[in-house]
Design an enzyme around this catalytic site. Structure first.
Site, PDB file in Angstrom:
ATOM      1  CG  HIS A   1      -2.277   0.820   1.358  1.00 55.38           C
ATOM      2  ND1 HIS A   1      -3.651   0.974   1.325  1.00 55.38           N
ATOM      3  CD2 HIS A   1      -1.871   0.752   0.068  1.00 55.38           C
ATOM      4  CE1 HIS A   1      -4.056   0.983   0.063  1.00 55.38           C
ATOM      5  NE2 HIS A   1      -2.998   0.871  -0.716  1.00 55.38           N
TER       6      HIS A   1
ATOM      7  CG  HIS B   1       1.905   0.970  -2.557  1.00 56.54           C
ATOM      8  ND1 HIS B   1       1.507  -0.224  -3.134  1.00 56.54           N
ATOM      9  CD2 HIS B   1       0.775   1.715  -2.444  1.00 56.54           C
ATOM     10  CE1 HIS B   1       0.192  -0.189  -3.366  1.00 56.54           C
ATOM     11  NE2 HIS B   1      -0.277   0.972  -2.953  1.00 56.54           N
TER      12      HIS B   1
HETATM   13  P1  AMP Z   1      -3.884   0.567  -3.690  1.00 54.08           P
HETATM   14  O1  AMP Z   1      -4.236   0.308  -5.130  1.00 54.08           O
HETATM   15  O2  AMP Z   1      -2.921   1.692  -3.495  1.00 54.08           O
HETATM   16  O3  AMP Z   1      -5.114   0.673  -2.832  1.00 54.08           O
HETATM   17  O4  AMP Z   1      -3.071  -0.712  -3.219  1.00 54.08           O
HETATM   18  C1  AMP Z   1      -3.682  -1.871  -2.764  1.00 54.08           C
HETATM   19  C2  AMP Z   1      -2.682  -2.982  -2.883  1.00 54.08           C
HETATM   20  O5  AMP Z   1      -3.123  -4.068  -2.092  1.00 54.08           O
HETATM   21  C3  AMP Z   1      -2.485  -3.497  -4.297  1.00 54.08           C
HETATM   22  O6  AMP Z   1      -1.129  -3.300  -4.690  1.00 54.08           O
HETATM   23  C4  AMP Z   1      -2.845  -4.980  -4.184  1.00 54.08           C
HETATM   24  O7  AMP Z   1      -2.016  -5.805  -4.971  1.00 54.08           O
HETATM   25  C5  AMP Z   1      -2.650  -5.249  -2.715  1.00 54.08           C
HETATM   26  N1  AMP Z   1      -3.441  -6.322  -2.157  1.00 54.08           N
HETATM   27  C6  AMP Z   1      -4.745  -6.610  -2.360  1.00 54.08           C
HETATM   28  N2  AMP Z   1      -5.129  -7.670  -1.628  1.00 54.08           N
HETATM   29  C7  AMP Z   1      -4.031  -8.072  -0.933  1.00 54.08           C
HETATM   30  C8  AMP Z   1      -3.775  -9.119   0.003  1.00 54.08           C
HETATM   31  N3  AMP Z   1      -4.718  -9.987   0.388  1.00 54.08           N
HETATM   32  N4  AMP Z   1      -2.515  -9.242   0.499  1.00 54.08           N
HETATM   33  C9  AMP Z   1      -1.537  -8.395   0.122  1.00 54.08           C
HETATM   34  N5  AMP Z   1      -1.729  -7.369  -0.752  1.00 54.08           N
HETATM   35  C10 AMP Z   1      -2.948  -7.220  -1.271  1.00 54.08           C
END
Ligand code: AMP
Length: 113
Positions: A99, A101
């Site tokens: 993903h 950001h």
């Molecule tokens: P990373 O730490 O780069 O893997 O980012 C994962 C992101 O996913 C974090 O910023 C979380 O806040 C976000 N996240 C986790 N669960 C969900 C969800 N159900 N819906 C939207 N964002 C989420």
């Protein structure tokens, strides 16, 4: 596959979707780190940056293209914004579906934490 973001793609888990087409989904992060914090993902499962292959190039190119379109639509493209991809433990990756950001709406700091 027990992947949180695949479940969001499939509609098994609700999310605040801001954009989607046949290849890409963009939805708001549940724990926003900026006034606008959107996650942009390919709909097909790729776990991390380390798993990318040359054949993923055009698909992955859609992620920053989607980011800049959203930044323009949401009105912070000219002020600027940050896009981030975290990879594995040292990168701070917590969800293993690749993903991008998109963070906007405030001044960012450098170096990142
Ligand atoms: P990373 O730490 O780069 O893997 O980012 C994962 C992101 O996913 C974090 O910023 C979380 O806040 C976000 N996240 C986790 N669960 C969900 C969800 N159900 N819906 C939207 N964002 C989420």
């Amino acid at each position: 596959m027990n992947c949180l973001f695949c479940k969001i793609v499939n509609g098994e888990i609700n999310s605040d979707i801001v954009y989607q087409d046949d290849k890409v989904l963009a939805f708001r992060d549940v724990n926003p780190q900026a006034p606008t914090h959107i996650l942009i993902i390919p709909k097909t499962h790729i776990s991390t940056l380390n798993d990318l292959e040359e054949s993923n190039a055009s698909l992955m190119g859609l992620l920053p293209i989607t980011a800049q379109k959203l930044a323009k639509e949401l009105g912070f493209a000219d002020d600027g914004y940050r896009v981030v991809m975290n990879c594995n433990n040292h990168g701070g990756q917590t969800v293993f579906h690749i993903h991008l950001h998109l963070l906007g709406g405030r001044q960012m700091a450098w170096p990142p934490g």
